[in-house]
Design an enzyme around this catalytic site. Structure first.
Site, PDB file in Angstrom:
ATOM      1  N   LYS A  34       0.845  -1.203   0.000  1.00 48.19           N
ATOM      2  CA  LYS A  34       0.000   0.000   0.000  1.00 48.19           C
ATOM      3  C   LYS A  34       0.881   1.254   0.000  1.00 48.19           C
ATOM      4  O   LYS A  34       0.654   2.193  -0.767  1.00 48.19           O
ATOM      5  CB  LYS A  34      -0.933  -0.007   1.221  1.00 48.19           C
ATOM      6  N   GLN A  59      -4.335  -1.696   9.948  1.00 56.72           N
ATOM      7  CA  GLN A  59      -4.298  -2.999   9.283  1.00 56.72           C
ATOM      8  C   GLN A  59      -4.832  -4.096  10.207  1.00 56.72           C
ATOM      9  O   GLN A  59      -4.484  -4.155  11.388  1.00 56.72           O
ATOM     10  CB  GLN A  59      -2.849  -3.308   8.848  1.00 56.72           C
ATOM     11  N   ASP A  82     -10.776   2.788   4.555  1.00 59.31           N
ATOM     12  CA  ASP A  82     -11.074   1.349   4.441  1.00 59.31           C
ATOM     13  C   ASP A  82     -12.582   1.135   4.279  1.00 59.31           C
ATOM     14  O   ASP A  82     -13.002   0.056   3.847  1.00 59.31           O
ATOM     15  CB  ASP A  82     -10.660   0.628   5.733  1.00 59.31           C
TER      16      ASP A  82
HETATM   17  N1  GUN Z   1      -6.690  -6.977   6.376  1.00 59.28           N
HETATM   18  C1  GUN Z   1      -7.040  -7.661   5.263  1.00 59.28           C
HETATM   19  N2  GUN Z   1      -7.609  -6.835   4.355  1.00 59.28           N
HETATM   20  C2  GUN Z   1      -7.614  -5.605   4.916  1.00 59.28           C
HETATM   21  C3  GUN Z   1      -8.071  -4.339   4.458  1.00 59.28           C
HETATM   22  O1  GUN Z   1      -8.611  -4.170   3.346  1.00 59.28           O
HETATM   23  N3  GUN Z   1      -7.877  -3.306   5.328  1.00 59.28           N
HETATM   24  C4  GUN Z   1      -7.325  -3.459   6.558  1.00 59.28           C
HETATM   25  N4  GUN Z   1      -7.208  -2.383   7.353  1.00 59.28           N
HETATM   26  N5  GUN Z   1      -6.889  -4.623   7.006  1.00 59.28           N
HETATM   27  C5  GUN Z   1      -7.041  -5.695   6.182  1.00 59.28           C
END
Ligand code: GUN
Length: 301
Positions: free
Chosen positions: A52, A96, A119
Protein backbone atom coordinates in the site's frame (compact mmCIF):
# COMPACT_ATOMS: atom_id res chain seq x y z
CA UNK A 1 -12.51 -18.45 -21.03
CA UNK A 2 -11.11 -14.95 -20.60
CA UNK A 3 -8.76 -13.96 -17.80
CA UNK A 4 -9.68 -10.81 -15.89
CA UNK A 5 -6.34 -9.08 -15.58
CA UNK A 6 -6.41 -7.21 -12.28
CA UNK A 7 -2.74 -6.29 -12.51
CA UNK A 8 -3.10 -4.56 -15.89
CA UNK A 9 -6.37 -2.88 -14.85
CA UNK A 10 -4.73 -1.63 -11.65
CA UNK A 11 -1.76 -0.27 -13.63
CA UNK A 12 -4.10 1.59 -16.00
CA UNK A 13 -5.99 3.18 -13.09
CA UNK A 14 -2.72 4.00 -11.31
CA UNK A 15 -1.64 5.92 -14.41
CA UNK A 16 -4.89 7.93 -14.36
CA UNK A 17 -4.46 8.72 -10.64
CA UNK A 18 -0.78 9.63 -11.09
CA UNK A 19 -1.75 12.18 -13.75
CA UNK A 20 -4.44 13.65 -11.50
CA UNK A 21 -1.98 13.95 -8.59
CA UNK A 22 0.61 15.62 -10.84
CA UNK A 23 -2.05 18.12 -11.84
CA UNK A 24 -2.83 18.80 -8.15
CA UNK A 25 0.86 19.39 -7.51
CA UNK A 26 1.12 21.73 -10.50
CA UNK A 27 -1.80 23.73 -9.14
CA UNK A 28 0.01 24.07 -5.80
CA UNK A 29 -2.49 21.87 -3.98
CA UNK A 30 -1.50 19.50 -1.20
CA UNK A 31 -1.26 15.95 -2.56
CA UNK A 32 -3.32 13.17 -0.91
CA UNK A 33 -1.78 11.61 2.20
CA UNK A 34 -2.56 8.04 3.35
CA UNK A 35 -1.36 6.74 6.71
CA UNK A 36 -1.25 3.07 7.70
CA UNK A 37 -1.06 1.71 11.23
CA UNK A 38 0.52 -1.71 11.65
CA UNK A 39 0.46 -3.40 15.05
CA UNK A 40 2.69 -6.45 15.52
CA UNK A 41 4.70 -8.29 12.89
CA UNK A 42 2.34 -10.64 11.06
CA UNK A 43 4.18 -11.44 7.81
CA UNK A 44 1.18 -11.19 5.48
CA UNK A 45 -0.01 -7.89 7.02
CA UNK A 46 3.47 -6.49 6.66
CA UNK A 47 3.54 -7.38 2.96
CA UNK A 48 0.07 -5.87 2.36
CA UNK A 49 0.92 -2.63 4.18
CA UNK A 50 4.27 -2.30 2.40
CA UNK A 51 2.48 -2.73 -0.94
CA UNK A 52 0.00 0.00 0.00
CA UNK A 53 2.83 2.38 0.92
CA UNK A 54 4.74 1.52 -2.26
CA UNK A 55 1.65 2.22 -4.39
CA UNK A 56 1.28 5.62 -2.71
CA UNK A 57 4.86 6.38 -3.67
CA UNK A 58 4.26 5.21 -7.27
CA UNK A 59 1.28 7.52 -7.77
CA UNK A 60 2.72 10.55 -6.01
CA UNK A 61 0.74 10.39 -2.74
CA UNK A 62 2.28 11.24 0.61
CA UNK A 63 2.24 8.24 2.93
CA UNK A 64 3.12 7.38 6.52
CA UNK A 65 3.63 3.98 8.07
CA UNK A 66 3.17 3.87 11.85
CA UNK A 67 4.49 0.63 13.31
CA UNK A 68 3.84 -0.55 16.85
CA UNK A 69 4.73 -3.57 18.90
CA UNK A 70 2.13 -6.34 19.34
CA UNK A 71 2.17 -5.56 23.07
CA UNK A 72 0.65 -2.10 22.45
CA UNK A 73 -2.47 -1.61 24.60
CA UNK A 74 -5.92 -0.80 23.22
CA UNK A 75 -5.80 2.64 24.87
CA UNK A 76 -2.46 3.39 23.25
CA UNK A 77 -3.84 2.44 19.84
CA UNK A 78 -6.97 4.55 20.41
CA UNK A 79 -4.71 7.50 21.27
CA UNK A 80 -2.83 7.02 17.96
CA UNK A 81 -6.14 6.92 16.08
CA UNK A 82 -7.17 10.15 17.76
CA UNK A 83 -3.88 11.80 16.72
CA UNK A 84 -4.50 10.78 13.10
CA UNK A 85 -8.10 12.03 13.29
CA UNK A 86 -6.72 15.40 14.42
CA UNK A 87 -3.88 15.58 11.90
CA UNK A 88 -5.02 17.88 9.09
CA UNK A 89 -2.13 16.70 6.90
CA UNK A 90 -3.57 13.15 6.77
CA UNK A 91 -6.54 12.66 4.42
CA UNK A 92 -7.21 9.05 5.30
CA UNK A 93 -5.78 6.21 7.31
CA UNK A 94 -6.17 2.51 7.90
CA UNK A 95 -5.47 0.24 10.84
CA UNK A 96 -4.30 -3.00 9.28
CA UNK A 97 -6.24 -6.08 10.41
CA UNK A 98 -6.02 -8.50 12.09
CA UNK A 99 -5.12 -6.81 15.37
CA UNK A 100 -3.69 -8.64 18.41
CA UNK A 101 -6.44 -10.47 20.33
CA UNK A 102 -6.37 -8.12 23.33
CA UNK A 103 -7.56 -5.21 21.14
CA UNK A 104 -11.27 -4.75 20.33
CA UNK A 105 -11.44 -4.25 16.55
CA UNK A 106 -14.90 -2.65 16.60
CA UNK A 107 -13.82 -0.14 19.24
CA UNK A 108 -10.83 0.88 17.12
CA UNK A 109 -12.89 1.00 13.90
CA UNK A 110 -15.52 3.19 15.54
CA UNK A 111 -12.82 5.54 16.84
CA UNK A 112 -11.71 6.36 13.27
CA UNK A 113 -13.36 9.50 11.98
CA UNK A 114 -15.78 8.34 9.21
CA UNK A 115 -14.43 11.00 6.85
CA UNK A 116 -10.90 9.55 7.20
CA UNK A 117 -12.04 5.89 7.20
CA UNK A 118 -10.72 5.10 3.71
CA UNK A 119 -11.07 1.35 4.44
CA UNK A 120 -14.83 1.97 4.61
CA UNK A 121 -15.15 -0.24 7.70
CA UNK A 122 -16.78 2.29 10.06
CA UNK A 123 -20.46 1.47 10.75
CA UNK A 124 -21.36 4.93 9.40
CA UNK A 125 -19.71 4.19 6.06
CA UNK A 126 -21.25 0.70 5.95
CA UNK A 127 -24.67 2.19 6.75
CA UNK A 128 -24.27 4.86 4.09
CA UNK A 129 -23.29 2.19 1.57
CA UNK A 130 -26.50 0.25 2.24
CA UNK A 131 -28.51 3.48 1.74
CA UNK A 132 -26.65 4.40 -1.48
CA UNK A 133 -25.44 7.61 0.14
CA UNK A 134 -21.87 8.81 -0.75
CA UNK A 135 -19.37 6.86 1.36
CA UNK A 136 -16.07 5.04 1.27
CA UNK A 137 -16.71 1.58 -0.14
CA UNK A 138 -14.40 -1.11 1.28
CA UNK A 139 -11.36 -1.46 -0.94
CA UNK A 140 -11.65 -5.08 -2.11
CA UNK A 141 -15.34 -4.92 -3.10
CA UNK A 142 -14.68 -1.54 -4.71
CA UNK A 143 -11.86 -3.09 -6.75
CA UNK A 144 -14.04 -6.04 -7.80
CA UNK A 145 -16.88 -3.74 -8.90
CA UNK A 146 -14.43 -1.90 -11.14
CA UNK A 147 -13.22 -5.16 -12.68
CA UNK A 148 -16.83 -6.11 -13.52
CA UNK A 149 -17.33 -2.65 -14.99
CA UNK A 150 -14.12 -2.46 -17.01
CA UNK A 151 -14.74 -5.94 -18.44
CA UNK A 152 -18.39 -4.96 -19.17
CA UNK A 153 -19.70 -8.05 -17.43
CA UNK A 154 -23.51 -8.08 -17.43
CA UNK A 155 -24.90 -8.19 -13.89
CA UNK A 156 -28.57 -7.09 -14.05
CA UNK A 157 -30.86 -9.98 -13.18
CA UNK A 158 -27.94 -12.39 -12.81
CA UNK A 159 -27.68 -14.77 -9.89
CA UNK A 160 -24.57 -13.91 -7.91
CA UNK A 161 -23.37 -16.26 -5.19
CA UNK A 162 -20.98 -14.72 -2.68
CA UNK A 163 -19.08 -17.28 -0.60
CA UNK A 164 -17.97 -15.77 2.72
CA UNK A 165 -19.64 -13.18 4.98
CA UNK A 166 -16.71 -11.15 6.31
CA UNK A 167 -17.12 -7.45 7.04
CA UNK A 168 -14.19 -6.77 4.72
CA UNK A 169 -15.40 -8.59 1.58
CA UNK A 170 -18.41 -10.94 1.59
CA UNK A 171 -21.00 -8.79 3.33
CA UNK A 172 -20.25 -5.51 1.50
CA UNK A 173 -19.99 -7.42 -1.80
CA UNK A 174 -23.48 -8.86 -1.29
CA UNK A 175 -24.84 -5.35 -0.62
CA UNK A 176 -23.12 -3.76 -3.62
CA UNK A 177 -24.21 -6.42 -6.10
CA UNK A 178 -27.84 -6.14 -5.06
CA UNK A 179 -27.96 -2.33 -5.36
CA UNK A 180 -30.07 -0.78 -8.11
CA UNK A 181 -27.22 0.31 -10.37
CA UNK A 182 -24.48 -1.09 -12.61
CA UNK A 183 -22.62 -3.19 -11.62
CA UNK A 184 -25.46 -4.50 -9.47
CA UNK A 185 -29.09 -5.48 -9.83
CA UNK A 186 -28.07 -9.08 -9.19
CA UNK A 187 -30.08 -11.62 -7.27
CA UNK A 188 -27.60 -12.31 -4.48
CA UNK A 189 -27.15 -15.42 -2.37
CA UNK A 190 -24.69 -15.13 0.51
CA UNK A 191 -23.16 -18.49 1.46
CA UNK A 192 -20.86 -19.14 4.41
CA UNK A 193 -19.31 -21.87 6.51
CA UNK A 194 -22.72 -23.04 7.82
CA UNK A 195 -24.41 -23.18 4.39
CA UNK A 196 -25.91 -26.56 3.55
CA UNK A 197 -25.72 -27.92 0.00
CA UNK A 198 -23.17 -25.31 -1.03
CA UNK A 199 -22.43 -26.94 -4.40
CA UNK A 200 -26.13 -27.05 -5.30
CA UNK A 201 -26.26 -23.27 -4.79
CA UNK A 202 -22.98 -22.36 -6.51
CA UNK A 203 -24.00 -24.46 -9.54
CA UNK A 204 -26.92 -22.04 -10.05
CA UNK A 205 -24.66 -18.98 -10.07
CA UNK A 206 -23.97 -16.75 -13.06
CA UNK A 207 -21.35 -14.92 -10.98
CA UNK A 208 -19.41 -16.38 -8.04
CA UNK A 209 -17.35 -14.31 -5.62
CA UNK A 210 -15.21 -16.71 -3.57
CA UNK A 211 -14.09 -15.03 -0.36
CA UNK A 212 -14.05 -17.77 2.25
CA UNK A 213 -10.31 -17.93 2.92
CA UNK A 214 -9.96 -21.66 2.19
CA UNK A 215 -7.43 -22.50 -0.51
CA UNK A 216 -8.88 -24.32 -3.57
CA UNK A 217 -12.38 -24.39 -1.96
CA UNK A 218 -14.33 -23.90 -5.21
CA UNK A 219 -13.95 -26.90 -7.53
CA UNK A 220 -14.97 -27.37 -11.16
CA UNK A 221 -18.01 -29.51 -10.29
CA UNK A 222 -19.42 -26.60 -8.21
CA UNK A 223 -19.56 -24.22 -11.20
CA UNK A 224 -21.91 -24.08 -14.19
CA UNK A 225 -20.67 -23.59 -17.75
CA UNK A 226 -20.14 -19.92 -18.62
CA UNK A 227 -20.00 -18.62 -15.04
CA UNK A 228 -17.94 -15.57 -14.06
CA UNK A 229 -15.66 -16.42 -11.13
CA UNK A 230 -13.98 -13.82 -8.93
CA UNK A 231 -11.34 -15.27 -6.59
CA UNK A 232 -10.68 -13.15 -3.50
CA UNK A 233 -8.58 -15.78 -1.69
CA UNK A 234 -4.95 -14.98 -0.83
CA UNK A 235 -3.51 -17.72 1.34
CA UNK A 236 0.22 -18.25 1.67
CA UNK A 237 1.25 -21.87 1.31
CA UNK A 238 4.80 -23.20 1.63
CA UNK A 239 6.70 -23.58 -1.63
CA UNK A 240 10.27 -24.60 -2.35
CA UNK A 241 10.06 -22.98 -5.79
CA UNK A 242 10.00 -19.35 -4.62
CA UNK A 243 12.61 -17.16 -2.92
CA UNK A 244 10.18 -16.23 -0.15
CA UNK A 245 9.46 -19.88 0.67
CA UNK A 246 5.73 -19.49 0.06
CA UNK A 247 3.30 -18.85 -2.78
CA UNK A 248 -0.10 -17.20 -2.89
CA UNK A 249 -3.12 -19.34 -3.69
CA UNK A 250 -6.78 -18.46 -4.08
CA UNK A 251 -10.09 -19.91 -2.89
CA UNK A 252 -10.66 -21.32 -6.38
CA UNK A 253 -9.18 -24.52 -7.80
CA UNK A 254 -8.18 -22.70 -10.98
CA UNK A 255 -7.28 -25.82 -12.92
CA UNK A 256 -10.73 -27.45 -12.69
CA UNK A 257 -12.80 -24.20 -12.60
CA UNK A 258 -11.21 -22.05 -15.34
CA UNK A 259 -12.19 -24.25 -18.33
CA UNK A 260 -15.89 -23.84 -17.41
CA UNK A 261 -15.80 -20.04 -16.98
CA UNK A 262 -16.59 -17.20 -19.33
CA UNK A 263 -14.36 -14.97 -17.15
CA UNK A 264 -12.11 -15.73 -14.17
CA UNK A 265 -9.63 -13.78 -12.03
CA UNK A 266 -6.22 -15.41 -11.44
CA UNK A 267 -4.31 -15.46 -8.14
CA UNK A 268 -2.00 -13.63 -8.01
CA UNK A 269 -2.74 -10.77 -10.41
CA UNK A 270 -6.54 -10.68 -10.10
CA UNK A 271 -8.35 -9.06 -7.20
CA UNK A 272 -5.23 -8.34 -5.10
CA UNK A 273 -3.85 -5.38 -7.10
CA UNK A 274 -7.37 -3.89 -7.35
CA UNK A 275 -7.76 -3.82 -3.55
CA UNK A 276 -4.95 -1.29 -3.28
CA UNK A 277 -6.54 0.74 -6.07
CA UNK A 278 -9.81 0.90 -4.09
CA UNK A 279 -7.90 2.22 -1.10
CA UNK A 280 -5.98 4.93 -2.93
CA UNK A 281 -9.15 5.99 -4.78
CA UNK A 282 -10.89 6.45 -1.42
CA UNK A 283 -7.92 8.50 -0.20
CA UNK A 284 -8.12 10.68 -3.29
CA UNK A 285 -11.86 11.19 -2.68
CA UNK A 286 -11.05 12.21 0.88
CA UNK A 287 -8.38 14.70 -0.22
CA UNK A 288 -10.88 16.20 -2.66
CA UNK A 289 -13.61 16.22 0.04
CA UNK A 290 -15.98 14.47 -2.34
CA UNK A 291 -17.68 12.11 0.09
CA UNK A 292 -17.87 14.24 3.23
CA UNK A 293 -17.89 17.87 2.21
CA UNK A 294 -18.38 18.97 5.79
CA UNK A 295 -15.75 19.55 8.43
CA UNK A 296 -15.01 17.21 11.28
CA UNK A 297 -17.26 19.05 13.74
CA UNK A 298 -20.21 19.11 11.36
CA UNK A 299 -19.85 15.36 10.75
CA UNK A 300 -19.75 14.67 14.47
CA UNK A 301 -22.70 16.82 15.48
N1 GUN B 1 -6.69 -6.98 6.38
C1 GUN B 1 -7.04 -7.66 5.26
N2 GUN B 1 -7.61 -6.84 4.35
C2 GUN B 1 -7.61 -5.60 4.92
C3 GUN B 1 -8.07 -4.34 4.46
O1 GUN B 1 -8.61 -4.17 3.35
N3 GUN B 1 -7.88 -3.31 5.33
C4 GUN B 1 -7.33 -3.46 6.56
N4 GUN B 1 -7.21 -2.38 7.35
N5 GUN B 1 -6.89 -4.62 7.01
C5 GUN B 1 -7.04 -5.69 6.18
Amino acid sequence: MQLIDGKATAEAIKKEIREEVEQMRREGKRVPHLAAVLVGNDGASETYVNNKIKTCHDIGFESSLLRFDASMTEDELLAEVEKLNDNDEVDGFIVQLPLPKHIDVLKVTEAILPEKDVDGFHPINIGRMTQQVPCYIPATPKGIMQLLERYKIPTAGKHCVVIGRSNIVGTPMSVLLSRNTYPGNCTVTLCHSKTENMAEITRQADIIVAAIGQPFFLKGDMVKEGAVVIDVGMTRIPSDKTKTGYRLVGDVDFESVAPKCSYITPVPGGVGPMTIIGLVQNTLLSAKKVVYASTRNEVRS
